[in-house]
Design a protein around this motif. Structure first.
Motif, short mmCIF file in Angstrom:
data_model
loop_
_atom_site.label_atom_id
_atom_site.label_comp_id
_atom_site.label_asym_id
_atom_site.label_seq_id
_atom_site.Cartn_x
_atom_site.Cartn_y
_atom_site.Cartn_z
N ALA A 1 0.89 -1.39 -0.05
CA ALA A 1 -0.06 0.10 -0.10
C ALA A 1 0.88 1.33 0.13
O ALA A 1 0.51 2.35 -0.82
N VAL A 2 1.99 1.18 0.85
CA VAL A 2 2.83 2.44 0.91
C VAL A 2 3.40 2.71 -0.48
O VAL A 2 3.70 3.54 -0.90
N ALA A 3 3.81 1.43 -1.02
CA ALA A 3 4.59 1.59 -2.54
C ALA A 3 3.28 2.02 -3.57
O ALA A 3 3.86 2.80 -4.39
N PHE A 4 2.28 1.88 -3.27
CA PHE A 4 1.07 2.28 -4.50
C PHE A 4 1.05 3.69 -4.07
O PHE A 4 0.88 4.43 -5.15
N VAL A 5 0.99 4.14 -2.81
CA VAL A 5 0.67 5.50 -2.65
C VAL A 5 1.74 6.60 -3.20
O VAL A 5 1.66 7.53 -3.65
N VAL A 6 3.03 5.96 -2.98
CA VAL A 6 4.09 7.00 -3.19
C VAL A 6 4.73 6.74 -4.83
O VAL A 6 5.57 7.54 -5.48
N ALA A 7 4.20 5.80 -5.65
CA ALA A 7 4.77 5.41 -6.72
C ALA A 7 4.32 6.50 -7.72
O ALA A 7 3.28 7.38 -7.82
N ALA A 8 5.12 6.91 -8.88
CA ALA A 8 5.20 7.78 -9.57
C ALA A 8 4.38 7.24 -11.05
O ALA A 8 4.77 6.28 -11.53
N GLY A 9 3.28 7.85 -11.45
CA GLY A 9 2.55 7.45 -12.34
C GLY A 9 1.71 6.16 -12.26
O GLY A 9 1.69 5.44 -11.49
N TRP A 10 0.29 6.44 -12.98
CA TRP A 10 -0.57 5.24 -12.79
C TRP A 10 -0.01 3.95 -13.33
O TRP A 10 -0.61 3.05 -12.81
N LYS A 11 0.80 3.68 -14.42
CA LYS A 11 1.25 2.51 -14.80
C LYS A 11 2.00 1.89 -13.62
O LYS A 11 1.60 0.55 -13.51
N LEU A 12 2.96 2.42 -13.01
CA LEU A 12 3.78 1.89 -12.09
C LEU A 12 2.61 1.32 -10.61
O LEU A 12 2.81 0.27 -10.08
N ARG A 13 1.86 2.32 -10.45
CA ARG A 13 0.84 2.16 -9.37
C ARG A 13 -0.26 0.71 -9.84
O ARG A 13 -0.23 -0.08 -8.97
N ALA A 14 -0.59 0.76 -11.02
CA ALA A 14 -1.23 -0.27 -11.42
C ALA A 14 -0.40 -1.69 -11.36
O ALA A 14 -0.96 -2.74 -11.08
N ARG A 15 0.85 -1.56 -11.57
CA ARG A 15 1.80 -2.82 -11.78
C ARG A 15 1.90 -3.21 -10.20
O ARG A 15 1.87 -4.57 -9.84
N ILE A 16 1.92 -2.45 -9.16
CA ILE A 16 1.99 -2.67 -7.81
C ILE A 16 0.94 -3.06 -7.43
O ILE A 16 1.08 -4.25 -6.54
N ALA A 17 -0.22 -2.68 -7.69
CA ALA A 17 -1.36 -3.23 -7.14
C ALA A 17 -1.77 -4.85 -7.83
O ALA A 17 -2.20 -5.58 -7.08
N ALA A 18 -1.52 -4.84 -9.10
CA ALA A 18 -1.53 -6.21 -9.58
C ALA A 18 -0.59 -7.49 -8.80
O ALA A 18 -0.94 -8.48 -8.71
N LEU A 19 0.76 -6.91 -8.54
CA LEU A 19 1.56 -7.74 -7.79
C LEU A 19 1.12 -8.02 -6.60
O LEU A 19 1.07 -9.22 -6.06
N ALA A 20 0.48 -7.10 -5.82
CA ALA A 20 -0.07 -7.20 -4.50
C ALA A 20 -1.52 -8.29 -4.58
O ALA A 20 -1.21 -9.32 -3.74
N MET A 21 -2.12 -8.02 -5.46
CA MET A 21 -3.20 -9.05 -5.66
C MET A 21 -3.05 -10.30 -5.96
O MET A 21 -3.41 -11.35 -5.44
#
Length: 696
Positions: A405-425
């Motif tokens: 969640a912390v990585a998702f919040v601080v990540a730059a750009g929607w693409k990286l946030r989407a990648r982190i969310a996918a990896l988490a799920m």
């Protein structure tokens, strides 16, 4: 001399990594994990083909040649030495060198039960024979089918010089450090404020998820040859290396040997390797840097290659090679295959979960399977399941998801946030699947008493926790780096539509807060580790007395072996032994063979209490539980029938003397008076061998 031999191995590894970095564009922090994985892959194939020794010489020659090719100065150009030293690579080489010197000075020994019955013994056999331990003759009644990845990794560091236990720990720890370097490998020197506390987090990780109570014994996380911690670190390290490769635009193939290694460490870590392959495949296939259709075939091919790497290892070793070993073992009078086929286990386990009926063996084991699932749930949710420094599984999962969640919040750009969310799920889904695999194992593969007590559950589950945590940490490290985002837009102009490509460098959101989160995590883990593990009980400060008993046992074994010939086969006697002393003797005596010292077909032997059937003790204890009731004629027949030439009487008692003294030409007089530990098998009986016995 032995230190120089190990340093030669480290130098060869450095030269190989230099070639990967300077000639193959593999970033310096990722090169060690890729190089080690590739070396193990070559050794595995060579060992299966029976050419391990020449392959090892060839690997060392290639490492040297590659390093010279990469580092030799040429006219008009010099090697880019700066590229070889990044935060990740400096951490790796520094820790590898320090631990090589430290372990050489301290000389820790293998002491754990599983170390002596498999892990350390496998390394010693591989080193002594220069071939896979699975084909060695050890006097044991079963085929050794454990994956050879870790023993072959150790073989690389054992290759020069003599066998030594401490080289095993060095090899394992070098692999640990390579995984740590992979997590840090995308961080430049300008991000040292992140790299330093992150290195502390990584150092604590194996302790944090394997020790769950205040210990008064040596916390041997960095002094063990078990495969559970390496399995978790390589699982997480593979995904971390992939994230760093994407961040630095490194060559994608570098992750494939690591995925193969992830499937080659333990028999039950194939699921972990598939999980890592799946996470990487989803990341590369769905989250591409260009329009989705562009490069689709290449992405699909690479995603397939990610799965192919661990599946090739599984097929070549677990299907083809182990199938040959089991058949050979069965033909020679061994036990053959002893558990249900994996495919049948999965199919029938799923049927039970879906409420469908099953038959035969699986119907009998259904209550065991369901009870194992319930017990695992109890361990996860309640305080009975303290599996880490922060308690039960639910706390560990909460911490890992918080990092995502912390990585998702601080990540730059929607693409990286989407990648982190996918990896988490997806990694959460893989966690559920891994638990199902463990439940199936307890239900249909392990013995009932193992399922009843969730035997070694903590070791199996913390492999996933360690790898999962590493993935979350790697996501956080990536999120704290600027991201170059590319976009394509179509603009209408007079002459028709025109494609416009744009690239934009995005900085992390709340990057300072993210750095603070890493620093806070490091401080919390160091504090908790300091509360649970005292410095003098860790790898950094263990006392020599930790290994005093083991040194005494090994000294006696070396003394005994000095009176034996290499072609001797030793019948082992240690009254009251639960198997530990027998495994220890098998390990210490090799290449002199210690017999199973019993009846292979009935699995009676390998230590225990020997005596007449009528003399079995009534009181509960090891002597009762491990009692082998043989008449004098039966024992004599077993010793001679097994081909034993010498009896090693490590420990005898009144039961043994009363039962078998007539088999010995001196009536066991010299053994009882402490004049000998050895008796030679002769036509007239078991005759004492003259030797000098050191007073214990």
């Amino acid at each position: 001399m032995e230190l120089l031999c190990v340093l030669a191995a480290v130098l060869a590894l450095f030269l190989a990594c230099a070639a990967l970095t300077l000639k193959a564009r593999v970033p310096a922090g990722m090169a060690p994990l890729t190089a080690l994985s590739a070396i193990v892959a070559v050794f595995t194939l060579a060992g299966m083909a029976g050419v391990l020794l020449p392959a090892a010489w060839a690997v060392y020659a290639l490492c040297a040649a590659g390093g010279v090719w990469a580092l030799w100065p040429r006219k008009g150009s010099r090697p880019d030495w700066q590229a070889l030293f990044t935060p990740g690579s400096v951490l790796f080489w520094g820790m590898a060198l320090v631990f090589a010197v430290y372990f050489f000075i301290r000389q820790p020994l293998a002491t754990g039960f599983d170390e002596l019955n498999l892990w350390a013994t496998a390394v010693k056999v591989t080193k002594v024979d220069n071939s896979l331990y699975s084909t060695a003759t050890l006097g044991t009644p079963w085929a050794v089918t454990q994956n050879p990845g870790l023993p072959l990794l150790s073989y690389f560091f054992q290759f020069f010089g003599s066998y030594a236990d401490w080289k095993i720990y060095l090899a394992y720890d070098v692999l640990y450090f390579a995984c740590y370097a992979a997590v840090l490998s995308a961080l430049p020197w300008g991000k040292w404020r992140v790299a330093v506390p992150l290195a502390a987090v990584l150092w604590c990780t194996p302790f944090f998820f394997t020790i769950y109570n205040h210990t008064i014994y040596l916390a041997d996380t960095y002094l063990t040859s078990y495969g559970d911690v390496p399995a978790g670190l390589v699982f997480g390290g593979a995904v971390a290396l992939w994230l760093a490769l994407r961040q630095t635009d490194g060559p994608r193939w570098a992750v494939l040997p690591v995925l193969a290694l992830a499937a080659n460490l333990k028999a039950n870590d194939f699921v972990l390797s598939l999980a890592a392959a799946g996470l990487i495949a989803v990341d590369v296939w769905f989250f591409c840097d260009s329009p989705f259709k562009k490069g689709l075939v290449r992405r699909t091919g690479f995603a397939a290659a990610c799965f192919a790497a661990p599946m090739a290892v599984y097929y070549l070793w677990n299907v083809r090679y182990v199938g040959w070993l089991v058949a050979r073992n069965s033909d020679s009078g061994g036990v053959g295959e002893t558990s249900a086929a994996l495919s049948d286990v999965v199919v029938n386990g799923v049927k039970i979960l879906l409420g469908q009926p099953v038959e035969g063996f699986f119907a009998e084991r259904q209550p065991q399977f369901l009870q194992a699932m319930a017990d695992m749930g109890h361990q996860f949710w309640t305080s009975d399941g303290k599996l880490s420094m922060i308690g039960q599984g639910r706390n560990v999962v909460a911490l890992i998801l918080l990092l995502f969640a912390v990585a998702f919040v601080v990540a730059a750009g929607w693409k990286l946030r989407a990648r982190i969310a996918a990896l988490a799920m997806l990694s959460t889904g893989c966690f559920v699947g891994y638990n199902l695999m463990l439940a199936l194992s307890y239900g249909f593969i392990f013995k009932p008493f193992q399922a009843e007590g969730l035997y070694d559950y903590n070791r199996y589950i913390y492999s996933y926790y360690i790898g999962w945590f590493l993935i979350a940490v790697a996501c956080l490290a990536t999120a704290l780096l600027p991201q170059l985002e590319k976009s394509l837009s179509i603009q209408k102009e007079k002459d028709g539509p025109t494609a416009v490509f744009r690239s934009e460098l995005r900085n992390p959101r709340w990057g300072l807060a993210g750095q603070g989160a890493v620093l806070l995590l490091a401080a919390a883990m160091l504090l908790r580790q300091g509360q649970v593990v005292l410095p003098q009980l860790s790898v950094l400060g263990f006392a020599d007395s930790e290994f005093s008993d083991r040194r005494a046992i090994r000294a006696e074994a070396e003394l005994v072996c000095s009176y034996l010939n290499e072609d001797d086969r030793v019948f082992f006697v240690s009254q009251g032994d639960n198997g530990e002393r027998w495994f220890s003797a098998v390990f210490d005596f090799y290449p002199v063979l210690v017999d199973y010292s019993g009846v292979v077909s009935t699995m009676v032997g390998g230590g225990g209490e020997l005596g007449l059937p009528e003399l079995k003790p009534e009181e509960e204890g090891p002597k009762n539980f491990y009692y082998h009731g043989f008449t004098a004629e039966e024992l004599d027949s077993i010793v001679r029938g097994n081909g034993c030439t010498v009896l090693y009487l490590q420990k005898i008692d009144d039961i043994f003397v009363q039962s078998y003294q007539d088999l010995f030409t001196d009536g066991l007089e010299e053994a009882l008076s402490g004049q000998t530990l050895l008796y030679r098998v002769t036509e007239d009986g078991f005759a004492p061998m003259e030797m000098e016995v050191t007073a214990s």
